[in-house]
Scaffold this motif. Structure first.
Motif, PDB file in Angstrom:
ATOM      1  N   LEU A  12     -22.185 -27.082  -0.989  1.00  0.00           N
ATOM      2  CA  LEU A  12     -21.113 -26.649  -0.104  1.00  0.00           C
ATOM      3  C   LEU A  12     -20.950 -25.146  -0.274  1.00  0.00           C
ATOM      4  N   ARG A  13     -21.053 -24.434   0.812  1.00  0.00           N
ATOM      5  CA  ARG A  13     -20.853 -22.990   0.808  1.00  0.00           C
ATOM      6  C   ARG A  13     -19.692 -22.715   1.751  1.00  0.00           C
ATOM      7  N   GLU A  14     -18.736 -21.923   1.311  1.00  0.00           N
ATOM      8  CA  GLU A  14     -17.575 -21.634   2.147  1.00  0.00           C
ATOM      9  C   GLU A  14     -17.050 -20.241   1.862  1.00  0.00           C
ATOM     10  N   VAL A  15     -16.629 -19.584   2.911  1.00  0.00           N
ATOM     11  CA  VAL A  15     -15.965 -18.291   2.783  1.00  0.00           C
ATOM     12  C   VAL A  15     -14.767 -18.299   3.726  1.00  0.00           C
ATOM     13  N   THR A  16     -13.661 -17.756   3.241  1.00  0.00           N
ATOM     14  CA  THR A  16     -12.444 -17.628   4.043  1.00  0.00           C
ATOM     15  C   THR A  16     -11.976 -16.188   3.940  1.00  0.00           C
ATOM     16  N   GLU A  17     -11.703 -15.589   5.085  1.00  0.00           N
ATOM     17  CA  GLU A  17     -11.264 -14.193   5.132  1.00  0.00           C
ATOM     18  C   GLU A  17     -10.063 -14.081   6.054  1.00  0.00           C
ATOM     19  N   ARG A  18      -9.066 -13.345   5.640  1.00  0.00           N
ATOM     20  CA  ARG A  18      -7.930 -12.979   6.499  1.00  0.00           C
ATOM     21  C   ARG A  18      -8.200 -11.594   7.036  1.00  0.00           C
ATOM     22  N   LEU A  19      -8.054 -11.442   8.355  1.00  0.00           N
ATOM     23  CA  LEU A  19      -8.391 -10.182   8.999  1.00  0.00           C
ATOM     24  C   LEU A  19      -7.269  -9.760   9.942  1.00  0.00           C
ATOM     25  N   SER A  20      -7.149  -8.460  10.158  1.00  0.00           N
ATOM     26  CA  SER A  20      -6.111  -7.971  11.056  1.00  0.00           C
ATOM     27  C   SER A  20      -6.410  -8.433  12.485  1.00  0.00           C
ATOM     28  N   ALA A  21      -5.366  -8.780  13.210  1.00  0.00           N
ATOM     29  CA  ALA A  21      -5.512  -9.275  14.584  1.00  0.00           C
ATOM     30  C   ALA A  21      -5.679  -8.092  15.536  1.00  0.00           C
ATOM     31  N   THR A  22      -6.798  -7.397  15.350  1.00  0.00           N
ATOM     32  CA  THR A  22      -7.144  -6.207  16.131  1.00  0.00           C
ATOM     33  C   THR A  22      -8.610  -6.312  16.532  1.00  0.00           C
ATOM     34  N   PRO A  23      -9.048  -5.521  17.509  1.00  0.00           N
ATOM     35  CA  PRO A  23     -10.478  -5.529  17.826  1.00  0.00           C
ATOM     36  C   PRO A  23     -11.352  -5.222  16.609  1.00  0.00           C
ATOM     37  N   LEU A  28     -15.177  -7.156  12.482  1.00  0.00           N
ATOM     38  CA  LEU A  28     -15.458  -7.387  11.068  1.00  0.00           C
ATOM     39  C   LEU A  28     -15.723  -8.873  10.801  1.00  0.00           C
ATOM     40  N   ALA A  29     -15.021  -9.758  11.478  1.00  0.00           N
ATOM     41  CA  ALA A  29     -15.244 -11.203  11.313  1.00  0.00           C
ATOM     42  C   ALA A  29     -16.691 -11.552  11.649  1.00  0.00           C
ATOM     43  N   ARG A  30     -17.175 -11.022  12.746  1.00  0.00           N
ATOM     44  CA  ARG A  30     -18.552 -11.294  13.168  1.00  0.00           C
ATOM     45  C   ARG A  30     -19.546 -10.797  12.119  1.00  0.00           C
ATOM     46  N   ARG A  31     -19.318  -9.596  11.618  1.00  0.00           N
ATOM     47  CA  ARG A  31     -20.237  -9.025  10.626  1.00  0.00           C
ATOM     48  C   ARG A  31     -20.182  -9.785   9.294  1.00  0.00           C
ATOM     49  N   ASN A  62     -10.749 -14.165  21.003  1.00  0.00           N
ATOM     50  CA  ASN A  62      -9.648 -14.959  21.565  1.00  0.00           C
ATOM     51  C   ASN A  62      -8.420 -14.907  20.660  1.00  0.00           C
ATOM     52  N   ALA A  63      -8.619 -14.987  19.360  1.00  0.00           N
ATOM     53  CA  ALA A  63      -7.492 -14.930  18.427  1.00  0.00           C
ATOM     54  C   ALA A  63      -6.767 -13.590  18.538  1.00  0.00           C
ATOM     55  N   VAL A  64      -7.528 -12.523  18.693  1.00  0.00           N
ATOM     56  CA  VAL A  64      -6.949 -11.187  18.792  1.00  0.00           C
ATOM     57  C   VAL A  64      -6.289 -10.972  20.155  1.00  0.00           C
ATOM     58  N   THR A  65      -6.888 -11.498  21.204  1.00  0.00           N
ATOM     59  CA  THR A  65      -6.388 -11.274  22.561  1.00  0.00           C
ATOM     60  C   THR A  65      -5.260 -12.235  22.933  1.00  0.00           C
ATOM     61  N   HIS A  66      -5.450 -13.525  22.651  1.00  0.00           N
ATOM     62  CA  HIS A  66      -4.498 -14.540  23.120  1.00  0.00           C
ATOM     63  C   HIS A  66      -3.615 -15.107  22.010  1.00  0.00           C
ATOM     64  N   ARG A  68      -2.552 -13.397  19.167  1.00  0.00           N
ATOM     65  CA  ARG A  68      -1.972 -12.354  18.317  1.00  0.00           C
ATOM     66  C   ARG A  68      -0.450 -12.396  18.318  1.00  0.00           C
ATOM     67  N   VAL A  69       0.102 -12.322  17.138  1.00  0.00           N
ATOM     68  CA  VAL A  69       1.524 -12.112  16.924  1.00  0.00           C
ATOM     69  C   VAL A  69       1.627 -10.832  16.106  1.00  0.00           C
ATOM     70  N   PRO A  70       2.394  -9.839  16.572  1.00  0.00           N
ATOM     71  CA  PRO A  70       2.463  -8.569  15.833  1.00  0.00           C
ATOM     72  C   PRO A  70       2.809  -8.790  14.352  1.00  0.00           C
ATOM     73  N   GLY A  71       2.053  -8.137  13.499  1.00  0.00           N
ATOM     74  CA  GLY A  71       2.275  -8.235  12.065  1.00  0.00           C
ATOM     75  C   GLY A  71       1.608  -9.417  11.400  1.00  0.00           C
ATOM     76  N   ARG A  72       0.934 -10.263  12.168  1.00  0.00           N
ATOM     77  CA  ARG A  72       0.254 -11.435  11.608  1.00  0.00           C
ATOM     78  C   ARG A  72      -1.252 -11.290  11.736  1.00  0.00           C
ATOM     79  N   ASP A  73      -1.962 -11.762  10.726  1.00  0.00           N
ATOM     80  CA  ASP A  73      -3.419 -11.724  10.721  1.00  0.00           C
ATOM     81  C   ASP A  73      -3.984 -12.990  11.342  1.00  0.00           C
TER      82      ASP A  73
END
Length: 155
Positions: A12-23, A28-31, A62-66, A68-73
């Protein structure tokens, strides 16, 4: 003769990252997804890596565009287990759920193709609620040779 690293079949391989809800966070998520897949033995520019990158790009956008809540990742989770790669993107907007069946936009439309692409590439995809917001997920089935996809079975 060089050999390609192969992930263990049952590992089992898993990675979880929290990222800013910005372009920038979506990019960065893709990379990050592609970087971790390569570390797990799924090489850059393989069919699986390319499909996963496209799915992460669309779900994160979609997460960033639709969603997004200001201040939330938003959160990216990528899991590789046995013959399945699962991609999850979670955001905090539960009331903005994607349609169960994505529809093609008008030919002149400038948006609306993201989930159509996800549905075409993924073996299956869906949306599930969570404590705050929602998670949109996609599953890719691997073939016996890593870096290749099993063909999605769509109706």
């Amino acid at each position: 003769m060089p050999t390609e690293a192969q992930p263990a079949a049952a590992a089992l391989r898993e990675v979880t990252e929290r990222l800013s809800a910005t372009p920038r966070g979506a990019r960065l998520a893709r990379r990050l997804a592609r970087y971790h897949l390569d570390g797990w033995g799924i090489p850059y520019d393989s069919e699986l890596s390319d499909a996963a990158e496209a799915i992460v790009a669309e779900l994160a956008a979609n997460a960033v565009t639709h969603g997004r809540v200001p201040g939330r990742d938003f959160e990216l989770r990528v899991t590789l287990h046995a013959d399945t790669l699962r991609i999850e993107v979670a955001d905090t907007r539960a009331e903005r759920r994607p349609p169960d069946v994505p529809e093609l936009p008008e030919p002149e439309g400038e948006s609306g193709r993201g989930l159509v692409i996800v549905a075409a590439l993924a073996t299956e995809w869906g949306v599930q609620g969570r404590g705050v917001g929602k998670t949109v997920w996609a599953r890719l089935a691997l073939t016996e040779g890593e870096g290749r996809l099993a063909k999605p079975q769509h109706d």
